[in-house]
Scaffold this motif. Structure first.
Motif, PDB file in Angstrom:
ATOM      1  N   LYS A  56     -71.103 -14.110  22.653  1.00  9.35           N
ATOM      2  CA  LYS A  56     -71.347 -13.037  21.685  1.00  9.35           C
ATOM      3  C   LYS A  56     -72.301 -13.547  20.596  1.00  9.35           C
ATOM      4  CE  LYS A  56     -66.693 -11.122  22.261  1.00  9.35           C
ATOM      5  NZ  LYS A  56     -65.401 -10.831  21.576  1.00  9.35           N
ATOM      6  N   PRO A  57     -73.214 -12.681  20.131  1.00  6.09           N
ATOM      7  CA  PRO A  57     -74.127 -13.107  19.063  1.00  6.09           C
ATOM      8  C   PRO A  57     -73.385 -13.619  17.825  1.00  6.09           C
ATOM      9  CG  PRO A  57     -74.901 -11.066  20.029  1.00  6.09           C
ATOM     10  CD  PRO A  57     -73.555 -11.342  20.634  1.00  6.09           C
ATOM     11  N   GLN A  58     -72.261 -13.001  17.474  1.00  6.92           N
ATOM     12  CA  GLN A  58     -71.514 -13.460  16.301  1.00  6.92           C
ATOM     13  C   GLN A  58     -70.974 -14.871  16.506  1.00  6.92           C
ATOM     14  OE1 GLN A  58     -71.076 -11.844  13.167  1.00  6.92           O
ATOM     15  NE2 GLN A  58     -70.533 -13.979  12.777  1.00  6.92           N
ATOM     16  N   ASP A  59     -70.540 -15.167  17.727  1.00  8.46           N
ATOM     17  CA  ASP A  59     -70.040 -16.516  18.009  1.00  8.46           C
ATOM     18  C   ASP A  59     -71.176 -17.537  17.917  1.00  8.46           C
ATOM     19  OD1 ASP A  59     -67.472 -15.614  18.378  1.00  8.46           O
ATOM     20  OD2 ASP A  59     -67.609 -15.552  20.566  1.00  8.46           O
ATOM     21  N   ILE A  60     -72.353 -17.186  18.430  1.00  6.86           N
ATOM     22  CA  ILE A  60     -73.492 -18.106  18.349  1.00  6.86           C
ATOM     23  C   ILE A  60     -73.864 -18.342  16.889  1.00  6.86           C
ATOM     24  CG2 ILE A  60     -75.896 -18.494  19.001  1.00  6.86           C
ATOM     25  CD1 ILE A  60     -75.453 -16.677  21.410  1.00  6.86           C
ATOM     26  N   GLU A  61     -73.873 -17.262  16.118  1.00  4.88           N
ATOM     27  CA  GLU A  61     -74.189 -17.421  14.689  1.00  4.88           C
ATOM     28  C   GLU A  61     -73.161 -18.312  13.995  1.00  4.88           C
ATOM     29  OE1 GLU A  61     -73.749 -14.967  10.637  1.00  4.88           O
ATOM     30  OE2 GLU A  61     -74.634 -13.797  12.269  1.00  4.88           O
ATOM     31  N   ASP A  62     -71.889 -18.090  14.275  1.00  2.00           N
ATOM     32  CA  ASP A  62     -70.841 -18.899  13.655  1.00  2.00           C
ATOM     33  C   ASP A  62     -71.011 -20.380  13.978  1.00  2.00           C
ATOM     34  OD1 ASP A  62     -69.617 -16.734  12.450  1.00  2.00           O
ATOM     35  OD2 ASP A  62     -68.111 -16.473  14.024  1.00  2.00           O
ATOM     36  N   VAL A  63     -71.346 -20.669  15.232  1.00  2.00           N
ATOM     37  CA  VAL A  63     -71.534 -22.065  15.641  1.00  2.00           C
ATOM     38  C   VAL A  63     -72.781 -22.640  14.985  1.00  2.00           C
ATOM     39  CG1 VAL A  63     -72.047 -23.568  17.591  1.00  2.00           C
ATOM     40  CG2 VAL A  63     -70.256 -21.844  17.795  1.00  2.00           C
ATOM     41  N   LEU A  64     -73.857 -21.856  14.896  1.00  2.00           N
ATOM     42  CA  LEU A  64     -75.065 -22.314  14.219  1.00  2.00           C
ATOM     43  C   LEU A  64     -74.766 -22.663  12.764  1.00  2.00           C
ATOM     44  CD1 LEU A  64     -78.136 -22.732  13.889  1.00  2.00           C
ATOM     45  CD2 LEU A  64     -78.324 -20.261  13.474  1.00  2.00           C
ATOM     46  N   VAL A  65     -74.069 -21.778  12.066  1.00  2.00           N
ATOM     47  CA  VAL A  65     -73.750 -22.007  10.658  1.00  2.00           C
ATOM     48  C   VAL A  65     -72.902 -23.269  10.503  1.00  2.00           C
ATOM     49  CG1 VAL A  65     -72.449 -21.113   8.678  1.00  2.00           C
ATOM     50  CG2 VAL A  65     -73.974 -19.596   9.962  1.00  2.00           C
ATOM     51  N   ALA A  66     -71.861 -23.405  11.323  1.00  2.00           N
ATOM     52  CA  ALA A  66     -70.956 -24.552  11.208  1.00  2.00           C
ATOM     53  C   ALA A  66     -71.653 -25.855  11.585  1.00  2.00           C
ATOM     54  CB  ALA A  66     -69.729 -24.336  12.088  1.00  2.00           C
ATOM     55  N   THR A  67     -72.423 -25.841  12.673  1.00  2.00           N
ATOM     56  CA  THR A  67     -73.101 -27.053  13.129  1.00  2.00           C
ATOM     57  C   THR A  67     -74.131 -27.514  12.100  1.00  2.00           C
ATOM     58  OG1 THR A  67     -72.792 -26.383  15.435  1.00  2.00           O
ATOM     59  CG2 THR A  67     -74.462 -28.066  15.003  1.00  2.00           C
ATOM     60  N   THR A 203     -59.181 -16.828  11.017  1.00  2.00           N
ATOM     61  CA  THR A 203     -60.083 -15.802  11.555  1.00  2.00           C
ATOM     62  C   THR A 203     -60.480 -16.068  13.004  1.00  2.00           C
ATOM     63  OG1 THR A 203     -62.021 -16.991  10.688  1.00  2.00           O
ATOM     64  CG2 THR A 203     -61.019 -15.310   9.266  1.00  2.00           C
ATOM     65  N   ARG A 204     -59.960 -17.160  13.585  1.00  3.08           N
ATOM     66  CA  ARG A 204     -60.286 -17.534  14.964  1.00  3.08           C
ATOM     67  C   ARG A 204     -61.796 -17.665  15.164  1.00  3.08           C
ATOM     68  NH1 ARG A 204     -55.964 -13.959  18.597  1.00  3.08           N
ATOM     69  NH2 ARG A 204     -54.090 -14.707  17.543  1.00  3.08           N
ATOM     70  N   ARG A 205     -62.415 -18.293  14.234  1.00  6.88           N
ATOM     71  CA  ARG A 205     -63.867 -18.459  14.243  1.00  6.88           C
ATOM     72  C   ARG A 205     -64.264 -19.613  15.153  1.00  6.88           C
ATOM     73  NH1 ARG A 205     -67.087 -21.420  10.047  1.00  6.88           N
ATOM     74  NH2 ARG A 205     -69.241 -20.652  10.128  1.00  6.88           N
ATOM     75  N   THR A 206     -65.284 -19.408  15.961  1.00  3.33           N
ATOM     76  CA  THR A 206     -65.813 -20.451  16.833  1.00  3.33           C
ATOM     77  C   THR A 206     -66.797 -21.309  16.028  1.00  3.33           C
ATOM     78  OG1 THR A 206     -65.657 -18.956  18.730  1.00  3.33           O
ATOM     79  CG2 THR A 206     -67.051 -20.902  18.984  1.00  3.33           C
ATOM     80  N   THR A 207     -66.597 -22.636  16.058  1.00  3.46           N
ATOM     81  CA  THR A 207     -67.440 -23.490  15.226  1.00  3.46           C
ATOM     82  C   THR A 207     -68.094 -24.654  15.963  1.00  3.46           C
ATOM     83  OG1 THR A 207     -65.587 -24.910  14.533  1.00  3.46           O
ATOM     84  CG2 THR A 207     -66.044 -22.950  13.178  1.00  3.46           C
ATOM     85  N   TRP A 208     -67.772 -24.891  17.229  1.00  2.00           N
ATOM     86  CA  TRP A 208     -68.342 -26.029  17.959  1.00  2.00           C
ATOM     87  C   TRP A 208     -69.184 -25.522  19.135  1.00  2.00           C
ATOM     88  CZ3 TRP A 208     -68.215 -30.811  16.014  1.00  2.00           C
ATOM     89  CH2 TRP A 208     -67.210 -31.115  15.074  1.00  2.00           C
ATOM     90  N   PRO A 209     -70.358 -26.114  19.376  1.00  2.00           N
ATOM     91  CA  PRO A 209     -71.208 -25.660  20.483  1.00  2.00           C
ATOM     92  C   PRO A 209     -70.514 -25.687  21.841  1.00  2.00           C
ATOM     93  CG  PRO A 209     -72.452 -27.101  19.035  1.00  2.00           C
ATOM     94  CD  PRO A 209     -71.009 -27.164  18.565  1.00  2.00           C
ATOM     95  N   GLU A 210     -69.656 -26.680  22.064  1.00  2.64           N
ATOM     96  CA  GLU A 210     -68.992 -26.785  23.362  1.00  2.64           C
ATOM     97  C   GLU A 210     -67.997 -25.653  23.608  1.00  2.64           C
ATOM     98  OE1 GLU A 210     -67.356 -30.193  20.742  1.00  2.64           O
ATOM     99  OE2 GLU A 210     -69.261 -29.170  21.099  1.00  2.64           O
ATOM    100  N   ASP A 211     -67.622 -24.940  22.546  1.00  3.93           N
ATOM    101  CA  ASP A 211     -66.685 -23.830  22.713  1.00  3.93           C
ATOM    102  C   ASP A 211     -67.394 -22.514  23.015  1.00  3.93           C
ATOM    103  OD1 ASP A 211     -64.510 -25.465  22.224  1.00  3.93           O
ATOM    104  OD2 ASP A 211     -64.579 -25.147  20.064  1.00  3.93           O
ATOM    105  N   LEU A 212     -68.726 -22.519  23.011  1.00  2.00           N
ATOM    106  CA  LEU A 212     -69.472 -21.322  23.355  1.00  2.00           C
ATOM    107  C   LEU A 212     -69.562 -21.165  24.872  1.00  2.00           C
ATOM    108  CD1 LEU A 212     -72.603 -21.364  21.020  1.00  2.00           C
ATOM    109  CD2 LEU A 212     -70.763 -19.678  20.988  1.00  2.00           C
ATOM    110  N   ALA A 213     -69.542 -19.921  25.327  1.00  2.00           N
ATOM    111  CA  ALA A 213     -69.831 -19.671  26.740  1.00  2.00           C
ATOM    112  C   ALA A 213     -71.288 -20.044  26.980  1.00  2.00           C
ATOM    113  CB  ALA A 213     -69.602 -18.195  27.055  1.00  2.00           C
ATOM    114  N   SER A 214     -71.535 -20.768  28.078  1.00  2.00           N
ATOM    115  CA  SER A 214     -72.885 -21.269  28.337  1.00  2.00           C
ATOM    116  C   SER A 214     -73.464 -20.626  29.592  1.00  2.00           C
ATOM    117  CB  SER A 214     -72.858 -22.780  28.477  1.00  2.00           C
ATOM    118  OG  SER A 214     -72.006 -23.155  29.529  1.00  2.00           O
TER     119      SER A 214
END
Length: 214
Positions: A56-67, A203-214
């Motif tokens: 999801k775009p929101q998940d990618i954004e969350d990971v970008l912000v956290a990383t 908020t169950r926010r995704t924050t690590w790249p490895e947790d993103l669907a690839s």
């Protein structure tokens, strides 16, 4: 041996020198280069979405912000002090990078608080992506090669181990008003990170790249 600001070691028995000890781990510069590649890829996934993007775009954004928040925190704690210590022109370079980080954190904060449906979202995303690419090129192409010449492999591995610790204890959201230089950032960033991580869990926010669907 260079003048790199290394973390203290416990006493080594038998008078063995640091260079004779096999420190496990990865070089600080290799770790930060890897971050740059991940950040650039995350920007690409957001700015030029692929067909059938699994995340999801929101998940990618969350990971970008956290990383990016973790990356900048680690660089400010260990990379820039090393630049200042070992390069003849390190002081102005480090000051320039800290100032650039401040601009990047402000851009990241604007992205973080701008809803994707807002007309200003794309401009905020483009600004972050441009900052990330400029930062990765400037440090990776202009600064890192000079540090590899001046620092030993042992020094860079010891600093890399500290970068890993710093990333794990770093904030996952942008905080442009917190200290950007040691020793205060080494105290403030982990404290701020505790609040960020509680919010991430709630908020169950995704924050690590490895947790993103690839």
């Amino acid at each position: 041996m260079s003048a790199a600001p290394l973390p203290p070691l416990p006493p080594v028995p038998g008078g063995i020198e640091d260079d004779d000890v096999d420190f496990g781990g990865r070089s600080m510069l290799d770790l930060l280069d890897e971050d740059h590649r991940q950040l650039t890829q995350l920007c690409d996934r957001l700015t030029t979405p692929r067909e059938q993007e699994p995340a999801k775009p929101q998940d990618i954004e969350d990971v970008l912000v956290a990383t990016l928040a973790r990356h900048l925190s680690a660089e400010e704690q260990y990379l820039y002090p090393t630049v200042k210590a070992v390069l003849p022109d390190g002081d102005p370079i480090a000051s320039q990078e800290v100032a650039a980080d401040a601009e990047l954190l402000l851009a990241l904060q604007r992205l973080h608080v701008t809803p994707a449906a807002d007309d200003a979202y794309q401009a905020a995303l483009d600004a972050v992506a441009a900052h990330v690419r400029s930062h990765a090129h400037r440090t990776g192409e202009e600064v890192f090669p000079r540090l590899r010449e001046q620092c030993s492999d042992t020094e860079l591995v010891r600093l890399g181990n500290r970068v890993l610790i710093a990333r794990g204890a770093a904030p996952t959201r942008p905080h442009p008003n917190t200290p950007a230089r040691p020793p205060l950032n080494k105290l403030v960033d982990p404290a701020v990170a505790v609040v960020d991580k509680v919010r991430d869990v709630l908020t169950r926010r995704t924050t690590w790249p490895e947790d993103l669907a690839s």
